[in-house]
Scaffold this active site. Structure first.
Site, mmCIF file in Angstrom:
data_model
loop_
_atom_site.group_PDB
_atom_site.id
_atom_site.type_symbol
_atom_site.label_atom_id
_atom_site.label_comp_id
_atom_site.label_asym_id
_atom_site.label_seq_id
_atom_site.Cartn_x
_atom_site.Cartn_y
_atom_site.Cartn_z
ATOM 1 N N GLY A 153 0.906 -1.035 0.065
ATOM 2 C CA GLY A 153 0.046 -0.090 -0.093
ATOM 3 C C GLY A 153 0.904 1.293 -0.048
ATOM 4 O O GLY A 153 0.283 2.318 -0.585
ATOM 5 N N TYR A 193 6.039 -20.062 8.469
ATOM 6 C CA TYR A 193 6.800 -19.364 7.720
ATOM 7 C C TYR A 193 6.953 -19.620 6.272
ATOM 8 O O TYR A 193 6.901 -18.658 5.589
ATOM 9 C CB TYR A 193 8.605 -19.853 8.170
ATOM 10 C CG TYR A 193 9.730 -19.177 7.457
ATOM 11 C CD1 TYR A 193 9.922 -17.697 7.458
ATOM 12 C CD2 TYR A 193 10.467 -19.695 6.501
ATOM 13 C CE1 TYR A 193 10.870 -16.750 6.740
ATOM 14 C CE2 TYR A 193 11.642 -18.912 5.711
ATOM 15 C CZ TYR A 193 11.489 -17.667 6.078
ATOM 16 O OH TYR A 193 12.697 -16.880 5.412
ATOM 17 N N TYR A 234 -0.879 -7.156 -6.594
ATOM 18 C CA TYR A 234 -0.786 -5.823 -6.546
ATOM 19 C C TYR A 234 0.135 -5.347 -7.911
ATOM 20 O O TYR A 234 -0.368 -4.523 -8.403
ATOM 21 C CB TYR A 234 0.144 -5.289 -5.574
ATOM 22 C CG TYR A 234 -0.669 -4.576 -4.397
ATOM 23 C CD1 TYR A 234 -0.834 -3.409 -3.924
ATOM 24 C CD2 TYR A 234 -1.357 -5.710 -3.394
ATOM 25 C CE1 TYR A 234 -1.692 -2.788 -3.078
ATOM 26 C CE2 TYR A 234 -2.274 -5.067 -2.416
ATOM 27 C CZ TYR A 234 -2.232 -3.794 -2.179
ATOM 28 O OH TYR A 234 -3.044 -3.299 -1.217
#
Length: 329
Positions: free
Chosen positions: A103, A146, A160
């Site tokens: 973001g 993990y 994204y």
């Protein structure tokens, strides 16, 4: 002047990245909550005008003032001892932390590189591991916190990139070693060297036939640097393809340290991968990169670093105090 944010800045790789980008003329903003990082790794940078440090947890909303050209997201526990002790924080930094930084990259129109890992391949059924291999991971095993944090990290980063057009890079990092590692953090090299320095027998898990491929930190940093500045958005393996069995490696450590300890065997941990070797064809072709430092030279440098530490520093790097941390986060 280019400005870069490096999360996990006080950690092993993060601190070396801070050094590299300072040397390249960048203004470096380091960020770390110090759960596993150590300010000693970056205290030499505090006097510089082109470095500033934020003691901050990236799983919360992240903002930095001014323009931001690049982000390197290296905030995450990376050793088995750490992520098995703080599993929820490990998942949160891979999910919430990555979301927050993506973001921020979108807000600042920054290019972002995330540190993924060879652990996304799990206990591989393909050898060596290329970027096209999807992996063999047990999602509910203790070490799955993990592995899955990193797999999710890759997924949201590509989302994204595709949906928002964000400039993203993904480094799949294989076993890396060198100065500033913590002794006895659960990884092979510091564990062996810590035992050698303390005059203890070297512990090999299983029968020692499992393999690893070790990359010296200077080579790793060079690969990450080239990947950040490249035009390639899909994952790239960064590691040394020279493979060695753990038992053979333990014998090399004994020879390097000149000690007469024995090798002792312990049961193999659950889902510990039997083979780990990167296919670095993409790194060679796209980045013009391959490791330069041989294992003998790299191990000599690393052992000299550990020997140079004072007894107090050795003890601090061997024993981590998790009592102050928010385990129920």
């Amino acid at each position: 002047m280019k400005r870069i944010l490096i999360t996990g800045a006080a950690g092993f790789l993060g601190s070396h990245l801070c050094d590299r980008f300072i040397a390249e003329g960048y203004y470096v903003m380091g960020m770390d909550n110090l759960i596993t990082g150590d300010l000693k790794n970056i205290e030499h940078l505090f006097k510089l005008e082109r470095f500033e440090f934020y003691h901050y947890d990236v799983t919360k909303f992240v903002h930095v003032p001014g323009k931001l050209d690049y982000i390197l997201h290296f905030a995450s526990p990376a050793s088995p001892i750490d992520y098995l002790k703080i599993p929820i924080q490990t998942l949160k930094v891979g999910a919430l932390g990555t979301h927050n930084l993506l973001g921020l990259a979108r807000e600042k129109n920054s290019r972002i590189l995330i540190a993924s890992t060879s652990e996304v391949y799990g206990d591989p059924l393909v050898h060596p591991q290329s970027e096209e291999y999807y992996g063999n991971v047990n999602t509910i095993s203790p070490r799955g916190v993990y592995d899955e944090a990193k797999r999710f990290q890759e997924s949201i980063t590509m989302a994204y990139h595709r949906f928002h057009g964000l400039q993203t890079r993904i480094a799949r990092i294989f076993n890396t070693y060198g100065p500033r590692m913590r002794l006895n953090d659960g990884r092979v090299i510091p564990a062996f060297m810590g035992q050698a320095l303390r005059g203890e027998n070297l512990t090999v898990f299983g029968d020692g036939r499992q393999t690893r491929s070790f990359c010296y930190v200077d080579d790793q940093i060079e690969g990450i640097y080239r990947l950040l500045l490249s035009d390639y958005s899909l994952p790239v393996n960064i590691g040394n393809p020279e493979e060695i069995a753990i038992l053979e490696f333990a014998e090399e450590i004994l020879q390097l340290t000149g000690t007469d300890q024995k090798i002792v065997y312990r049961p193999l941990p659950q889902d510990d991968p039997m083979q780990r070797q990167p296919d670095i064809t993409k790194a060679r072709e796209i980045l013009g990169w391959e490791p330069r430092v041989g294992r003998s030279e790299g191990m000599s440098r690393t052992y000299a670093y550990f020997k140079s530490l004072s007894r107090d520093e050795l003890e601090k790097r061997e024993h981590r105090d998790f009592s102050h941390r928010n385990h129920h986060a």
